[in-house]
Scaffold this active site. Structure first.
Site, PDB file in Angstrom:
ATOM      1  N   ASP A  88      -2.348  -7.419  11.466  1.00 23.56           N
ATOM      2  CA  ASP A  88      -1.173  -7.852  10.703  1.00 23.56           C
ATOM      3  C   ASP A  88       0.059  -7.675  11.576  1.00 23.56           C
ATOM      4  OD1 ASP A  88       0.506  -8.701   8.702  1.00 23.56           O
ATOM      5  OD2 ASP A  88       0.489  -6.812   7.611  1.00 23.56           O
TER       6      ASP A  88
ATOM      7  N   THR B 220       0.800  -1.223   0.000  1.00 24.37           N
ATOM      8  CA  THR B 220       0.000   0.000   0.000  1.00 24.37           C
ATOM      9  C   THR B 220       0.828   1.266   0.000  1.00 24.37           C
ATOM     10  OG1 THR B 220      -1.681  -1.192   1.274  1.00 24.37           O
ATOM     11  CG2 THR B 220      -1.879   1.198   1.193  1.00 24.37           C
TER      12      THR B 220
END
Length: 486
Positions: free
Chosen positions: A264, A133
């Site tokens: 995560d 990202t």
């Protein structure tokens, strides 16, 4: 025959021409219908893709909306408190601005010391990292201050997948930007020594290759966590990382936003700032405990283990976020960094931490208490009180000098790759270490200390001479005297 054949040939030719024209016209109409059908399909596909993209954008807006409203409420409260002491005025302004925030396009309330103006004359130095990202770049501001800039990675996997699915550069940039927006908002709310400091942010037109707004987070600069290097570092530094992680998880369990879980949880989500572990990626953080109807809905599943939790009367899995964070800390950090070469007198306490976290026998409160106990004992060194005073009798001490022309050797856990530089609690511990190594002839102590306040001792096999230094003292092993001169 010729008189009869000519009209016959003309008729045949005319029939052929008519058939050809008919086929041509039919073929043209068929292509026209196909073209219209294809265009209608393409228009329908584009409409579906656009509606799906709008849906995704709305879902991302909903995800960060609570943080936007909270930020706006806090900002208005501060402003109204500064302007007026009337509580009713504060309440009215706060509620009105909250509604504006809810219907806005998701602009982030400004907070921090650095904004877009300070980035005008910046100088890029290095790429610190890139992911699905985001891209992180080290830059120097005009006054030379180093900071890390984090912005959307237009070449990243998230952008690539979005473009492949929706074919909309501007919409995709906006969609991918929401992760960075969420991270900035969380960094504005979560303040802790083990969370990267948000120095400010910049939001301006012209990002994403298709217009739109470009968002940049401005962070304190850290170094990517290199586990291989960390495994080779002294135990005291590895313990520091684990202690910082325990303190962070305790804070996240009782944060202003509630119990925060890192979905995560990987070493790559952390950096080191002057040896201190700091969380730098929060875009996958969540403040919601999983909903449940019974205890069977609250199984905490990991690749090799699972744990049963309770479903609360409120319909939430009790302690899910805290326990998930804690077990991930155990399997990604504690397992590798904590036990190896721990001081023998503290081994039983370290093993207790490992067993407790590996089996989730206790929560983060008890775990942090155990870490703080290890730190206190390591700093005070009660296990070294009984060292015999006679250890120092084997050494001649020379104060106000340091060695030069050293002949050093390498040792495990050294703070220096070029020699043997170890953390000690006292000169007696340093003497014990030197006496246990046949090739050690001397050691010296200076005012250099570790993060725990313990002095660093430099061990060597020899040196050429001594030079004046008021901050240093040299201990020369009598049985290994080198004949060095002052």
């Amino acid at each position: 025959m010729s008189k009869i054949g000519n009209p016959l040939c003309a008729a045949v030719l005319l029939a052929f021409v008519v058939m050809s024209l008919t086929l041509l016209v039919n073929n043209w109409h068929s292509k026209d219908r196909d073209a219209k059908f294809t265009k209608e399909n393409l228009d329908a596909d584009l409409a579906v893709q656009r509606s799906l993209l709008v849906y995704e954008l709305n879902e991302r807006r909903k995800e960060i909306l609570p943080f936007l409203i909270l930020s706006e409420n806090e900002r208005v409260w501060e402003e109204s408190e500064h302007i007026s002491g009337d509580p009713s005025t504060k309440s009215k302004r706060m509620n009105g601005n909250s509604e504006n925030a809810a219907v806005s396009e998701g602009s982030i309330p400004y907070s921090g010391e650095i904004g877009c103006n300070e980035l005008v004359e910046m100088r890029a130095v290095d790429v610190l990292g890139s992911g699905y990202t985001k891209l992180v770049v080290k830059v120097l501001l005009s006054e030379g201050q180093p900071v890390a800039l984090k912005f959307v990675n237009d070449q990243g996997a998230d952008m690539g997948r979005c473009l492949e699915e929706f074919k909309d550069p501007e919409g995709c940039h906006e969609l991918v930007s929401y992760k960075l927006k969420k991270e900035i908002l969380l960094l504005q709310k979560l303040k802790h020594r083990n969370i990267i400091k948000l120095q400010g942010h910049c939001e301006e037109e012209g990002g994403g290759g298709g217009g739109g707004r470009r968002i940049t987070a401005i962070l304190e600069q850290g170094s990517p966590l290199q586990m291989i290097q960390l495994l080779q570092s002294p135990w005291e530094e590895r313990f520091r990382v684990c202690l910082g992680l325990a303190r962070l998880l305790h804070y996240l369990s009782v944060s202003p936003l509630g119990s925060v879980v890192l979905l995560d949880f990987q070493p790559r989500q952390f950096v080191l700032v002057s040896g201190e572990l700091k969380l730098t990626d929060l875009d996958d953080a969540s403040v919601k405990e999983p909903e449940c109807r019974s205890d069977q809905d609250c199984v905490l599943q990991f690749p090799l283990r699972s744990f049963n939790l309770s479903c609360s009367p409120q319909g939430l899995c009790e302690g899910h976020n805290e326990r998930r964070n804690l077990y991930n800390a155990y399997r990604y950090f504690f397992t590798y960094l904590l036990p190896h070469q721990a001081p023998s007198a503290l081994t039983h306490l370290v093993e207790r931490i490992m067993n407790s976290t590996g089996e989730l026998q206790a929560g983060i409160n008890k775990t942090l208490e155990a870490f703080e106990e290890v730190l206190q004992l390591y700093q005070s060194g009660p296990h070294l009180v009984n060292l015999p005073p006679a250890l120092l009798r084997d050494y001649s001490v020379m104060r106000g000098v340091r060695t030069s022309g050293d002949v050093g050797y390498r040792c495990w856990g050294s703070y220096s790759h070029q020699g043997c530089l170890l953390s000690v609690q006292s000169p007696r511990e340093a003497a014990l270490l030197c006496s246990s190594q046949s090739h050690c002839t001397s050691f010296s102590l200076s005012q250099q200390k570790t993060w725990t306040g313990r002095p660093l001792a430099s061990f060597r096999t020899g040196f050429s001479h001594l030079v004046p230094d008021e901050t240093s003292e040299v201990y020369l092993r009598k049985s290994k005297a080198s004949g060095a001169t002052v």
